[in-house]
Enzyme design. Structure first.
Site, PDB file in Angstrom:
ATOM      1  CG  ASP A   8      -2.066   0.994   1.101  1.00  0.00           C
ATOM      2  OD1 ASP A   8      -2.520   1.248  -0.025  1.00  0.00           O
ATOM      3  OD2 ASP A   8      -2.508   1.536   2.137  1.00  0.00           O
ATOM      4  CB  SER A  29      -6.820   3.122  -0.281  1.00  0.00           C
ATOM      5  OG  SER A  29      -5.462   3.509  -0.311  1.00  0.00           O
ATOM      6  CD  GLN A  38      -4.767   1.555  -2.989  1.00  0.00           C
ATOM      7  OE1 GLN A  38      -4.592   2.757  -2.828  1.00  0.00           O
ATOM      8  NE2 GLN A  38      -4.172   0.640  -2.226  1.00  0.00           N
TER       9      GLN A  38
END
Length: 284
Positions: free
Chosen positions: A192, A213, A263
């Protein structure tokens, strides 16, 4: 918990979940002085909870997750695992993370028994300088001052306060043992890093006051070793309205594909921050 080295660093103890009754687990408050809990930490802890309900011979091959509410670093996280299915070769787990009784994150993960077959991957992207030729950057806002993770970006840091952009080399420098599930969880934690920035339209000079996110997916192609150098590269695919999508890969030094990552992020300009929110405890 099995496979975790005892230490007091938040990064090193993030996967030490306390098992409650049944398939419920709790993670003590971890992290540093941040407004929100780092998303990679939540995904990694959710995967760890799922792994603790799986036979050790069956490895995670994919996960798909959604961030519902911002996590609070000062509050414990409670994980509820549902054993959706245990088949002949695959197992599926559904995990919900809650704080103060409210769901903040949901994930579905699938596990697979290794089976013989072909070994093929698409050609690796153009080569980049090896990690030995690059300088490390300090990232205390995520890992603290002890720096249990070493990051060496291929490009020099930009002019803003964030020192990391894709692609970059990364490895865990602390002793973490050899349990594959632990390496997969820590790779999930690292996956991430700087992804929200990677989803921005190339060359865009727009200012986004809200950058978070929305969802995160990983496909594990080969068992990772996060204590060895890995090249993480994410590229923008689309930025339409307030949503941007980034896709990328994680590879070993010799170019072997370890994982693929995708993502979607929310990039909201300052002008939209006053718009009504669907939830009083969230700015989305």
């Amino acid at each position: 918990m099995r496979g975790i080295v005892t230490d007091t660093s938040p990064f090193r103890t993030a996967l030490d979940l306390e098992q409650l009754d049944g398939d419920r687990f709790v993670a003590s408050p971890h992290g540093f002085a941040r407004e929100r809990t780092f998303g990679g930490q939540v995904v990694a802890q959710a995967l760890r909870a799922a792994c603790l309900t799986i036979d050790r011979s069956r490895y995670v091959h994919s996960l798909h997750s959604y961030f519902i509410r911002p996590g609070r670093p000062e509050e414990p996280l409670r994980f509820e695992v549902t054993r959706t299915r245990d088949g002949r070769a695959f197992s599926t787990r559904y995990v919900t993370a809650r704080q103060e009784g409210k769901p903040i994150f949901e994930m579905i993960a699938s596990f697979h028994d290794p089976e013989p077959g072909e070994d093929w991957q698409a050609a690796a992207p153009p080569s980049v300088p090896p990690p030995e030729d690059l300088l490390p950057v300090q990232f205390s806002r995520l890992f603290g001052n002890d720096q249990p993770v070493e990051i060496r970006p291929v490009a020099k840091p930009g002019s803003d306060s964030f020192p990391i952009s894709h692609p970059f080399w990364v490895r865990v420098t602390m002793p973490i043992g050899t349990e594959p599930a632990v390496h997969a969880c820590l790779l999930t934690y690292l996956s991430d890093i700087a992804v929200v920035r990677a989803a921005r339209a190339p060359g865009s000079e727009a200012r986004h006051d809200l950058r978070v996110s929305l969802d995160h997916s990983i496909w594990f192609h080969r068992p990772p070793r996060v204590d060895q150098w890995l090249l993480y590269s994410m590229d923008p695919v689309a930025h339409v309205g307030t949503r941007g999508l980034a896709q990328g890969s994680i590879r070993t030094v010799d170019g072997r594909l370890v994982a693929s990552v995708a993502q979607e992020v929310l990039l909201r300009p300052a002008a939209d921050r006053d718009a009504p929110s669907s939830s009083p405890d969230d700015t989305r």
